[in-house]
Motif scaffolding. Structure first.
Motif, mmCIF file in Angstrom:
data_model
loop_
_atom_site.group_PDB
_atom_site.id
_atom_site.type_symbol
_atom_site.label_atom_id
_atom_site.label_comp_id
_atom_site.label_asym_id
_atom_site.label_seq_id
_atom_site.Cartn_x
_atom_site.Cartn_y
_atom_site.Cartn_z
ATOM 1 N N THR A 148 0.865 -1.182 0.000
ATOM 2 C CA THR A 148 0.000 0.000 0.000
ATOM 3 C C THR A 148 0.899 1.229 0.000
ATOM 4 O OG1 THR A 148 0.010 0.080 2.408
ATOM 5 C CG2 THR A 148 -1.798 -1.135 1.382
ATOM 6 N N THR A 149 0.278 2.383 -0.239
ATOM 7 C CA THR A 149 1.034 3.627 -0.199
ATOM 8 C C THR A 149 1.638 3.828 1.188
ATOM 9 O OG1 THR A 149 -0.503 4.523 -1.790
ATOM 10 C CG2 THR A 149 0.879 6.103 -0.622
ATOM 11 N N LEU A 150 0.830 3.561 2.208
ATOM 12 C CA LEU A 150 1.335 3.784 3.569
ATOM 13 C C LEU A 150 2.390 2.765 3.967
ATOM 14 C CD1 LEU A 150 -1.729 4.864 5.748
ATOM 15 C CD2 LEU A 150 0.164 6.249 4.905
ATOM 16 N N GLY A 151 2.388 1.607 3.307
ATOM 17 C CA GLY A 151 3.406 0.605 3.609
ATOM 18 C C GLY A 151 4.694 0.836 2.836
ATOM 19 N N ALA A 152 4.701 1.810 1.919
ATOM 20 C CA ALA A 152 5.915 2.120 1.162
ATOM 21 C C ALA A 152 6.870 2.924 2.038
ATOM 22 C CB ALA A 152 5.560 2.899 -0.103
ATOM 23 N N HIS A 153 8.138 2.881 1.681
ATOM 24 C CA HIS A 153 9.155 3.655 2.401
ATOM 25 C C HIS A 153 9.434 4.924 1.601
ATOM 26 C CE1 HIS A 153 10.954 -0.179 4.460
ATOM 27 N NE2 HIS A 153 9.756 -0.449 3.984
ATOM 28 N N PRO A 154 10.071 5.943 2.117
ATOM 29 C CA PRO A 154 10.557 6.113 3.482
ATOM 30 C C PRO A 154 9.413 6.347 4.487
ATOM 31 C CG PRO A 154 11.627 7.644 1.928
ATOM 32 C CD PRO A 154 10.447 7.066 1.254
ATOM 33 N N PHE A 155 9.729 6.065 5.745
ATOM 34 C CA PHE A 155 8.823 6.382 6.845
ATOM 35 C C PHE A 155 9.363 7.593 7.586
ATOM 36 C CE2 PHE A 155 7.632 2.023 6.097
ATOM 37 C CZ PHE A 155 6.254 2.063 6.284
ATOM 38 N N SER A 156 8.472 8.527 7.843
ATOM 39 C CA SER A 156 8.872 9.686 8.633
ATOM 40 C C SER A 156 8.077 9.684 9.928
ATOM 41 C CB SER A 156 8.602 10.980 7.873
ATOM 42 O OG SER A 156 8.950 12.081 8.682
ATOM 43 N N THR A 157 8.784 9.756 11.051
ATOM 44 C CA THR A 157 8.122 9.714 12.342
ATOM 45 C C THR A 157 8.462 10.927 13.201
ATOM 46 O OG1 THR A 157 9.912 8.230 12.996
ATOM 47 C CG2 THR A 157 7.802 7.212 12.497
ATOM 48 N N ALA A 158 9.140 11.895 12.614
ATOM 49 C CA ALA A 158 9.390 13.168 13.293
ATOM 50 C C ALA A 158 9.795 14.180 12.235
ATOM 51 C CB ALA A 158 10.489 13.028 14.343
ATOM 52 N N GLU A 159 9.766 15.444 12.609
ATOM 53 C CA GLU A 159 10.084 16.493 11.640
ATOM 54 C C GLU A 159 11.463 16.290 11.036
ATOM 55 O OE1 GLU A 159 9.489 20.447 13.202
ATOM 56 O OE2 GLU A 159 7.433 19.947 13.753
ATOM 57 N N ASP A 160 11.516 16.325 9.715
ATOM 58 C CA ASP A 160 12.766 16.220 8.959
ATOM 59 C C ASP A 160 13.512 14.904 9.182
ATOM 60 O OD1 ASP A 160 12.995 18.561 7.314
ATOM 61 O OD2 ASP A 160 13.253 19.736 9.149
ATOM 62 N N GLN A 161 12.859 13.911 9.774
ATOM 63 C CA GLN A 161 13.523 12.614 9.967
ATOM 64 C C GLN A 161 12.816 11.553 9.139
ATOM 65 O OE1 GLN A 161 13.632 11.571 14.132
ATOM 66 N NE2 GLN A 161 14.414 13.580 14.691
ATOM 67 N N CYS A 162 13.591 10.691 8.505
ATOM 68 C CA CYS A 162 12.980 9.589 7.777
ATOM 69 C C CYS A 162 13.927 8.409 7.715
ATOM 70 C CB CYS A 162 12.556 10.019 6.382
ATOM 71 S SG CYS A 162 13.945 10.427 5.359
ATOM 72 N N LEU A 163 13.357 7.259 7.364
ATOM 73 C CA LEU A 163 14.111 6.005 7.384
ATOM 74 C C LEU A 163 13.687 5.122 6.220
ATOM 75 C CD1 LEU A 163 15.936 4.025 9.231
ATOM 76 C CD2 LEU A 163 13.765 3.095 9.963
ATOM 77 N N VAL A 164 14.670 4.482 5.581
ATOM 78 C CA VAL A 164 14.390 3.376 4.669
ATOM 79 C C VAL A 164 15.114 2.143 5.188
ATOM 80 C CG1 VAL A 164 13.949 4.746 2.592
ATOM 81 C CG2 VAL A 164 16.292 4.059 3.122
ATOM 82 N N HIS A 165 14.596 0.978 4.830
ATOM 83 C CA HIS A 165 15.015 -0.266 5.480
ATOM 84 C C HIS A 165 15.015 -1.397 4.469
ATOM 85 C CE1 HIS A 165 13.399 -3.600 8.433
ATOM 86 N NE2 HIS A 165 14.667 -3.773 8.193
ATOM 87 N N ASN A 166 16.055 -2.196 4.491
ATOM 88 C CA ASN A 166 16.050 -3.477 3.795
ATOM 89 C C ASN A 166 16.206 -4.541 4.864
ATOM 90 O OD1 ASN A 166 16.297 -5.642 2.083
ATOM 91 N ND2 ASN A 166 18.350 -5.130 1.383
ATOM 92 N N GLY A 167 15.224 -5.443 4.944
ATOM 93 C CA GLY A 167 15.284 -6.489 5.950
ATOM 94 C C GLY A 167 13.921 -6.689 6.569
#
Lengths: 294, 227
Positions: free
Chosen positions: A154-173
């Motif tokens: 889904t769109t929401l399951g796509a990366h990157p994830f942002s959980t705070a201002e100006d912070q984001c994460l992408v993940h393999n695993g």
């Protein structure tokens, strides 16, 4: 399997080309993750907060600027990009803007002075074209091509994830203790929006930074507190960081020149970068935190 | 010298051309240009042939090699020379995870560093790494020689069978059932030969030898109540 890319520019001359370079890297990683793709790009710091919002229904953006002006009492510039829109909101109106946007059923993908996030289901080349990623400039950015394992495509399951201002994460695993960590974070008042494991990783890092940890310390913490397989690439307003779990099954390669630091799941993604033939190319060590800040 | 340009020729055609040439006795050496990190470059060569790859490769370069000589003038991605039977593979740069995994024979030379799981389950291949190797290298290694001029990461030789491990630098930790062993004259001889073949500037006397303590070979009845 998934593909991750990241690019951190050391020189301003390349800034107009950031989106173009990242898009090539992202498309090269298509066969590692054809389900969905996303990119977080750090452009010029705005006078206020950039909200990236998303809706599957194009009608949701009709009259949005006018409605926000009425509710917030200020003019909110709105830039539409396919299923996303970027709004410029005065910092003091942040809470009211979140409330107004959620009331309209819009999904807030990320908020930040510099960061914008674009992600959708589909092939990376199509996602890149829909948002015009190639035309975007900036200082650094991270991207992800997803082959879904832990939650739905889904769109929401796509990366990157942002959980705070100006912070984001992408993940393999895949994280194996994400449900437990999600509960622990919820007890501290940190809530995630999806069932996705990566979002928990992002929320963990954000919560550590909110508690006073540096990005480096927060990334160190993932080695102790998160269980599972991960190669993480994080973006902040001023930097980007990389960490791999101690087993380090998930591939990772980095390249550095005088002009940039680049990360990718595979060397292929570097093939078009300027000066790659003479760049320092290496594999990041397991359980070792790397980060660059400007 | 025939040249295959991977920006013009598809991977499958490149490998079919090389595999065809490897079957003939008169084949000229091949150059491969613009590999751009492609996967499975020069895989499955089944006879004598010299191939030089001008650049870096991705997953599984020179896999299943038999009798051919493959020289990569760059770095190699995961699984280089996996399941090699014979011949020689030389990497000028670094190699990623599980270089030389399950190799039955031949010589793999890595002039830079190799990352984790180098020589995992090796079955007779000789591997010489001029730099360092990562964690879990030579896990369940059965036969052959792993020579490391630099340092070894954690859990070297875990659950080792009869492969010989020679390390010049430090070893972060030894895996289960892997121990340091006496370096006898026959080992120095093997080492001298491999160092010479690999163009490595090191003296056999500078190395330590590690091997299996052979305690995992049989079930130990005294441990029965631990299960």
């Amino acid at each position: 399997m998934c593909g991750i890319v990241g690019l951190f520019l050391k020189k301003d001359e390349l800034r107009p080309r950031l989106g173009d370079m990242l898009t090539d890297m992202l498309i090269t990683m298509t066969d590692r993750g054809p389900d969905s793709a996303g990119i977080a790009i750090y452009g010029d710091a705005a006078d206020g907060l950039k909200f990236t919002v998303q809706s599957d229904d194009p009608a949701a953006f009709d009259g949005l600027a006018e409605a926000l002006e009425t509710t917030l009492g200020v003019t909110i510039p709105v830039t539409l990009k396919d299923t996303h829109a970027v709004l410029l909101v005065p910092a003091e109106k942040e809470a009211a803007a979140i409330e107004a946007l959620e009331a309209r059923g819009l999904r807030i993908m990320g908020i930040g002075e510099a960061m914008e996030i674009f992600k959708e289901v589909g092939l990376p080349k199509d996602v890149a074209a829909r948002f015009g990623l190639r035309e975007m400039g900036g200082s650094h950015g991270i991207g992800h091509t997803r082959m879904a394992t832990e939650s739905a495509v889904t769109t929401l399951g796509a990366h990157p994830f942002s959980t705070a201002e100006d912070q984001c994460l992408v993940h393999n695993g895949s994280l194996s203790n994400h449900n437990d960590m999600r509960r622990k974070l919820a007890k501290k008042g940190v809530f995630t929006k999806t069932e996705n494991d990566t979002e928990v990783g992002a929320a963990y890092i954000s919560s550590r930074i909110a508690e006073g940890a540096t990005l480096g310390e927060a990334l160190e913490g993932t080695l102790k507190d998160l269980d599972g397989f991960f190669t993480f690439v994080t973006g902040t307003k001023t930097g980007f960081g990389v960490v791999r779990d101690p087993i380090a099954c998930k591939p990772a390669v980095m390249a550095e020149t005088d002009d940039y630091v680049a990360f990718a799941s595979e060397y292929r993604a570097f093939a078009d970068l300027p000066g790659i033939d003479t760049a320092r190319v290496w594999e990041p060590e397991p359980a070792t935190v790397y980060f660059w800040e400007r | 010298m025939p040249t295959l340009d991977m920006s013009q020729v598809e991977l499958r055609e490149v490998n079919q051309t090389l595999q065809g040439a490897a079957g003939t006795q008169t084949a000229e050496p091949y150059d491969i240009i613009n590999p751009r990190g492609s996967h499975a470059v020069a895989c499955g060569l089944n006879g004598p042939l010299t191939v030089t790859v001008k650049g870096s490769t991705g997953y599984y370069c020179a896999g299943m090699n038999k009798d051919a000589t493959v020289h990569v003038e760059g770095s190699a991605g995961p699984g280089v020379a996996e399941n090699m039977m014979s011949g020689t593979v030389v990497i000028d740069g670094d190699a990623s995870q599980y270089a030389g995994a399950t190799g039955h024979g031949g010589l793999l030379v890595i002039k830079g560093n190799a990352s984790s799981r180098c020589g995992i389950s090796m079955k007779g291949i000789d591997i010489v790494v001029h730099g360092n190797i990562g964690h879990m290298s030579a896990f369940m290694a059965q036969k052959g020689n792993l020579v490391v001029l630099g340092d070894a990461g954690e859990a070297l030789g875990d659950s080792l069978y009869e492969a010989r491990l020679f390390v010049r630098g430090s070893v972060k930790s030894l895996g289960a059932d892997c121990i340091e062993k006496e370096m006898r004259p026959e080992h120095l001889e093997i080492l001298a030969d491999l160092l010479e073949k690999a163009g490595a500037d090191a003296k056999p006397e500078e190395f330590k030898r590690y091997g299996s303590a052979r305690k995992l070979y049989n079930f130990n009845i005294d441990h029965a109540d631990e299960y």
